[in-house]
Design a protein around this motif. Sequence first.
Motif, PDB file in Angstrom:
ATOM      1  N   THR A  23       4.358  13.937 -13.921  1.00  0.00           N
ATOM      2  CA  THR A  23       3.416  14.607 -14.821  1.00  0.00           C
ATOM      3  C   THR A  23       3.531  16.121 -14.666  1.00  0.00           C
ATOM      4  OG1 THR A  23       1.914  12.716 -14.736  1.00  0.00           O
ATOM      5  CG2 THR A  23       0.968  14.806 -15.449  1.00  0.00           C
ATOM      6  N   ALA A  24       3.624  16.584 -13.415  1.00  0.00           N
ATOM      7  CA  ALA A  24       3.779  18.023 -13.162  1.00  0.00           C
ATOM      8  C   ALA A  24       5.102  18.529 -13.720  1.00  0.00           C
ATOM      9  CB  ALA A  24       3.679  18.319 -11.667  1.00  0.00           C
ATOM     10  N   ASP A  25       6.177  17.770 -13.527  1.00  0.00           N
ATOM     11  CA  ASP A  25       7.486  18.159 -14.067  1.00  0.00           C
ATOM     12  C   ASP A  25       7.451  18.216 -15.591  1.00  0.00           C
ATOM     13  OD1 ASP A  25       8.489  18.313 -11.501  1.00  0.00           O
ATOM     14  OD2 ASP A  25       9.635  16.447 -11.620  1.00  0.00           O
ATOM     15  N   ALA A  50       2.362   9.142  -6.109  1.00  0.00           N
ATOM     16  CA  ALA A  50       2.922  10.475  -5.862  1.00  0.00           C
ATOM     17  C   ALA A  50       4.036  10.780  -6.855  1.00  0.00           C
ATOM     18  CB  ALA A  50       3.443  10.571  -4.425  1.00  0.00           C
ATOM     19  N   MET A  51       4.884   9.781  -7.132  1.00  0.00           N
ATOM     20  CA  MET A  51       5.973   9.995  -8.080  1.00  0.00           C
ATOM     21  C   MET A  51       5.425  10.238  -9.491  1.00  0.00           C
ATOM     22  SD  MET A  51       9.337   7.695  -8.792  1.00  0.00           S
ATOM     23  CE  MET A  51      10.131   8.264  -7.307  1.00  0.00           C
ATOM     24  N   GLU A  52       4.406   9.487  -9.882  1.00  0.00           N
ATOM     25  CA  GLU A  52       3.802   9.673 -11.202  1.00  0.00           C
ATOM     26  C   GLU A  52       3.173  11.055 -11.318  1.00  0.00           C
ATOM     27  OE1 GLU A  52       1.167   6.309 -11.538  1.00  0.00           O
ATOM     28  OE2 GLU A  52       2.794   4.960 -12.135  1.00  0.00           O
ATOM     29  N   THR A  55       0.835  -1.202   0.000  1.00  0.00           N
ATOM     30  CA  THR A  55       0.000   0.000   0.000  1.00  0.00           C
ATOM     31  C   THR A  55       0.868   1.250   0.000  1.00  0.00           C
ATOM     32  OG1 THR A  55      -1.755  -1.176   1.176  1.00  0.00           O
ATOM     33  CG2 THR A  55      -1.815   1.221   1.274  1.00  0.00           C
ATOM     34  N   SER A  56       1.894   1.255   0.843  1.00  0.00           N
ATOM     35  CA  SER A  56       2.808   2.388   0.907  1.00  0.00           C
ATOM     36  C   SER A  56       3.541   2.584  -0.421  1.00  0.00           C
ATOM     37  CB  SER A  56       3.815   2.172   2.033  1.00  0.00           C
ATOM     38  OG  SER A  56       4.790   3.184   2.046  1.00  0.00           O
ATOM     39  N   ASN A  57       4.002   1.476  -1.012  1.00  0.00           N
ATOM     40  CA  ASN A  57       4.699   1.569  -2.298  1.00  0.00           C
ATOM     41  C   ASN A  57       3.773   2.087  -3.394  1.00  0.00           C
ATOM     42  OD1 ASN A  57       7.014   0.629  -1.112  1.00  0.00           O
ATOM     43  ND2 ASN A  57       6.811  -1.453  -1.872  1.00  0.00           N
ATOM     44  N   ALA A  58       2.511   1.653  -3.382  1.00  0.00           N
ATOM     45  CA  ALA A  58       1.548   2.125  -4.382  1.00  0.00           C
ATOM     46  C   ALA A  58       1.316   3.618  -4.216  1.00  0.00           C
ATOM     47  CB  ALA A  58       0.232   1.354  -4.264  1.00  0.00           C
ATOM     48  N   ALA A  59       1.210   4.088  -2.966  1.00  0.00           N
ATOM     49  CA  ALA A  59       1.027   5.519  -2.718  1.00  0.00           C
ATOM     50  C   ALA A  59       2.260   6.304  -3.177  1.00  0.00           C
ATOM     51  CB  ALA A  59       0.753   5.771  -1.240  1.00  0.00           C
ATOM     52  N   SER A  60       3.440   5.780  -2.907  1.00  0.00           N
ATOM     53  CA  SER A  60       4.674   6.444  -3.345  1.00  0.00           C
ATOM     54  C   SER A  60       4.754   6.485  -4.869  1.00  0.00           C
ATOM     55  CB  SER A  60       5.903   5.719  -2.795  1.00  0.00           C
ATOM     56  OG  SER A  60       5.950   5.814  -1.402  1.00  0.00           O
TER      57      SER A  60
END
Length: 181
Positions: free
Chosen positions: A153-155, A147-149, A139-144
């Motif tokens: 996308t913002a970058d 967030a990274m994706e 779950t933590s890895n999926a959230a990370s």
Amino acid sequence: GVQTTAQAFVSAYNALIGVLNPLNSYDSTTSTGGALQGDSTLTSIQNQIRNALIQPVTDGGALQTLNDVGISLQTDGTLALDSTTLTTATTNSFNDISALFNSPTDGIVTSLNTLLTSMLDPTTGIVANRTTGIQSSLTSNAASQTAMETQMTADQAMYTAEFTALNVTLTTMQSTQAALT
């Protein structure tokens, strides 16, 4: 009789080891590890089961260890049955064989049953705890990852905007240069 029951015990244990050992092994010829190679929970389970088998039984009468009935731990973690030793134990200490395995205090089967019941408890067992820990990590890895994706996308949007602005500036400068020459 006793011989058949002892062989069934050895076979059942060896079947378990046949499942656990490959999960925690490493094959140097293929450079591949088992699915749970190095997993501390699996190692702990294996060690606790092995320790339950080799601990002396205090109220087993004349027979205190599996070795006393011809069951020995091999270097590969499996058990082997020496029929001659078992026959001798059956002849000389038949009633103590039952105590060795079934003593309510610390018999081999009693200890294994207590240990495995504890390990496999769906709420507090080592397997349940490890499963919960892995699920939390997933779950933590999926959230990370999400967030990274989002950040990527913002970058990408920021860099695209900067490139577009730079391209507009470059076009304006080229037009100015062309007008000046």
